[in-house]
Each structure stands twice: as structure tokens, then as C-alpha cells.
Scaffold this active site. Structure first.
Site, PDB file in Angstrom:
ATOM      1  N   CYS A 111      -5.452  -0.952  -9.334  1.00  7.01           N
ATOM      2  CA  CYS A 111      -5.233  -2.491  -9.603  1.00  7.01           C
ATOM      3  C   CYS A 111      -6.225  -3.331  -9.177  1.00  7.01           C
ATOM      4  O   CYS A 111      -6.996  -3.470 -10.159  1.00  7.01           O
ATOM      5  CB  CYS A 111      -3.966  -2.645  -8.416  1.00  7.01           C
ATOM      6  SG  CYS A 111      -3.020  -4.194  -8.942  1.00  7.01           S
ATOM      7  N   HIS A 219       0.374   1.223  -9.626  1.00  3.88           N
ATOM      8  CA  HIS A 219       0.048   1.715  -8.606  1.00  3.88           C
ATOM      9  C   HIS A 219       0.759   3.163  -8.262  1.00  3.88           C
ATOM     10  O   HIS A 219       2.138   3.294  -7.761  1.00  3.88           O
ATOM     11  CB  HIS A 219       0.838   0.789  -7.353  1.00  3.88           C
ATOM     12  CG  HIS A 219      -0.052  -0.363  -7.400  1.00  3.88           C
ATOM     13  ND1 HIS A 219      -0.890  -0.421  -6.311  1.00  3.88           N
ATOM     14  CD2 HIS A 219       0.237  -1.517  -7.849  1.00  3.88           C
ATOM     15  CE1 HIS A 219      -1.655  -1.686  -6.360  1.00  3.88           C
ATOM     16  NE2 HIS A 219      -0.703  -2.298  -7.095  1.00  3.88           N
ATOM     17  N   GLU A 221       0.003   5.311  -6.400  1.00  2.86           N
ATOM     18  CA  GLU A 221      -0.194   5.813  -5.004  1.00  2.86           C
ATOM     19  C   GLU A 221       1.188   5.829  -4.089  1.00  2.86           C
ATOM     20  O   GLU A 221       1.860   6.454  -3.698  1.00  2.86           O
ATOM     21  CB  GLU A 221      -1.256   5.232  -3.940  1.00  2.86           C
ATOM     22  CG  GLU A 221      -0.769   3.819  -3.418  1.00  2.86           C
ATOM     23  CD  GLU A 221      -0.754   2.658  -4.668  1.00  2.86           C
ATOM     24  OE1 GLU A 221      -1.208   2.853  -5.762  1.00  2.86           O
ATOM     25  OE2 GLU A 221      -0.354   1.613  -4.498  1.00  2.86           O
TER      26      GLU A 221
HETATM   27  N1  LIG Z   1      -4.997  -9.171  -6.525  1.00  3.65           N
HETATM   28  C1  LIG Z   1      -4.914  -8.796  -7.590  1.00  3.65           C
HETATM   29  C2  LIG Z   1      -4.946  -7.249  -7.754  1.00  3.65           C
HETATM   30  C3  LIG Z   1      -3.509  -6.904  -7.340  1.00  3.65           C
HETATM   31  C4  LIG Z   1      -3.256  -5.868  -6.694  1.00  3.65           C
HETATM   32  O1  LIG Z   1      -4.138  -5.060  -6.101  1.00  3.65           O
HETATM   33  N2  LIG Z   1      -2.175  -5.728  -6.027  1.00  3.65           N
HETATM   34  C5  LIG Z   1      -1.842  -4.570  -4.721  1.00  3.65           C
HETATM   35  C6  LIG Z   1      -0.669  -4.996  -4.099  1.00  3.65           C
HETATM   36  C7  LIG Z   1      -0.803  -6.430  -3.612  1.00  3.65           C
HETATM   37  C8  LIG Z   1       0.440  -6.786  -2.786  1.00  3.65           C
HETATM   38  O2  LIG Z   1       0.810  -6.144  -1.640  1.00  3.65           O
HETATM   39  O3  LIG Z   1       1.211  -7.802  -2.894  1.00  3.65           O
HETATM   40  C9  LIG Z   1      -4.140  -9.337  -8.769  1.00  3.65           C
HETATM   41  O4  LIG Z   1      -3.506 -10.183  -7.945  1.00  3.65           O
HETATM   42  O5  LIG Z   1      -4.004  -8.985  -9.772  1.00  3.65           O
END
Ligand SMILES: N[C@@H](CCC(=O)NCCCC(=O)O)C(=O)O
Length: 253
Positions: A111, A219, A221
Site C-alpha cells: 500500500c 493488504h 497481511e
Molecule cells: N496513505 C496512503 C496509503 C494507504 C495505506 O497504506 N493504507 C493502510 C491502511 C490505512 C488505515 O489504517 O486506514 C493512501 O491513502 O493511499
């Protein structure tokens, strides 16, 4: 043989009114259930040189994060609306990505991690993907239930004959989507490995990399224990880390 050490990136966060460095346990757990030992690389005001850790590590996982890559790093303006930012993380992860690739260590970017990979190699990002003509909204509605936020939501098409197809096969893969930004100009050194139906780049590999070097916008994971595609990605990464560890052991003998 001891499990291979895998460097896991962190975020600069505030907890109990203090500055902390941390990362969600889902990333650390996914590394552990894949048979590797996660080692978090902290993010602090002083930028840390990862070399001593990379000298003993067998792979690197660059995690996701709600924060966004600082736009000046890809020639854009750092507006308040395009935040939140984590410049300490950027200062740590971009050099870490380039050094990991230079050393030929396995690299998995998730991500924000795939966005950092693209920027580290000279590419750019869309700050608000949902505002780009023809693109869908790839954000997940903010909600306290993590399984709902990270629910599998859309298909991606895997590029035939590529690195990801070698792991998952050529067919569509059903993935989650928790991102507001996305790859705009893809860096010269990257190969597209999967696309969403709206043309959003969903996975890339590093062209000609000496080891496993994959970035995914979704994601794996979160569902590593139950979703076959998620598990296959982490198993392939872990196998590459075990191979790197074996090669280092042979070199040292
Ligand atoms: N900030 C970037 C990458 C998004 C990201 O890595 N999301 C992971 C989970 C975020 C959460 O817990 O809400 C984007 O917004 O593209």
C-alpha cells in the site's frame, strides 16, 4: 537454522502524549506466521542508516500507513488537504528501499509501501485517486471494525507471465482496498503486475531485480491466515528470504 530476519518499517506516531515509533501488528504477525523473524526499524527525528540491520537481515517489508508520501518528493505541492504526512518515515523508507534493491535483498511493499517504491525510483502519485477522471474510489469507509475496513472488495487483473502471475496465476484476484492515493507516473524501473478495472496500478515488480521485489496496493497481511492469495504472497516472500539467508550462510562458510 534460525528464521530469517525481516526488517519491518515503522511510522512516527503519537501515543500517550509521547512520540513513538510503531507499526500495526498485522504486518509483524504476517511475517512471523510466514516463518520469519520481524525486526522493526524505528522512525525517529534523527534518520537512521539501516546498513547494520541490512547486513544481517534477509528481507524487507515496507508497510502501509494512513500517512501520505510527502508530495515534494515527487514534484508536487504539500497542501494541508493532501496530508497527513510522515516525513520522518519518508526519510527512512525511501533510502531503505533503494539500499535493499542495491543489495539484492527480497523486498515486499504494501500500500503506502508500493507508493514509496514508485517514488523512490522516480515515479509520482495521484494525491486523490477518486478525483481522477475515470477512476473509482479506492478508499474504504473509516470504521472501527478492521475486518470490515480491510474486507476484500474488488478484482484485480494479474499481468500474464509476470512475477505476480508466478505466485498467484494469471486469473483475477479478489483484494481489499484501503487507499486514497495511487501510482500516477510509474517509475522507469518498475513493471506493472496487476491492474484494477479502472486502470489503477495495483501491483508492480522491480524490473530485473536480483531477488523477490514486489509491491502491491492492497493488504495481504490482513488475511494472511485465511485468504489463499494473501498467504501465497507472504509465502513467496518468506521463501525468498530463506533463500537469501541460505546464500549468506554459504558465503560466510
Ligand atoms: N496513505 C496512503 C496509503 C494507504 C495505506 O497504506 N493504507 C493502510 C491502511 C490505512 C488505515 O489504517 O486506514 C493512501 O491513502 O493511499
Amino acid at each position: 537454522m534460525a528464521p530469517p530476519l525481516v526488517v519491518v518499517t515503522s511510522d512516527a506516531i503519537t501515543h500517550n502524549d509521547a512520540s513513538w515509533s510503531g507499526t500495526p501488528s498485522t504486518y509483524v504477525t504476517a511475517v512471523a506466521v510466514s516463518g520469519c523473524m520481524p525486526v522493526q526499524l524505528p522512525v525517529i527525528a534523527q534518520t537512521l542508516d539501516p546498513a547494520p540491520l541490512l547486513d544481517v537481515a534477509s528481507g524487507v517489508l515496507v508497510t502501509g500507513s494512513r500517512s501520505n508520501v510527502h508530495p515534494p518528493l515527487y514534484g508536487a505541492e504539500a497542501t494541508e488537504e493532501a496530508g497527513p504526512y510522515d516525513e520522518a518515515r519518508d526519510r527512512t523508507t525511501l533510502p531503505l528501499i533503494r539500499e535493499t534493491l542495491r543489495r539484492g535483498l527480497p523486498l515486499l511493499c504494501i500500500c503506502r509501501g508500493v507508493q514509496e517504491l514508485n517514488v523512490a525510483l522516480g515515479g509520482s502519485l495521484h494525491a486523490e485517486l477518486h478525483e481522477v477522471e475515470g477512476r473509482n474510489d479506492h478508499r474504504s469507509p473509516p470504521q472501527p471494525d478492521l475486518d470490515a475496513r480491510f474486507a476484500l472488495r474488488h478484482d484485480v487483473t494479474v499481468a500474464r507471465g509476470g512475477c505476480l502471475a508466478a505466485i498467484l496465476g494469471d486469473g483475477p484476484v479478489f483484494v481489499n482496498s484501503v487507499h486514497r492515493q495511487g501510482i500516477d507516473r510509474i517509475a522507469d524501473g518498475l513493471t506493472v503486475e496487476a491492474l484494477a478495472e479502472d486502470g489503477t496500478v495495483e501491483a508492480v515488480s522491480v524490473t530485473g531485480a536480483r531477488a523477490f521485489a514486489l509491491g502491491v496496493q492492497w493488504h495481504p497481511e490482513h488475511w494472511v491466515r485465511t485468504d489463499p492469495a494473501s498467504k501465497a504472497i507472504f509465502e513467496a516472500f518468506a521463501d525468498a528470504c530463506r533463500a537469501a539467508q541460505s546464500a549468506r550462510t554459504k558465503e560466510a562458510a
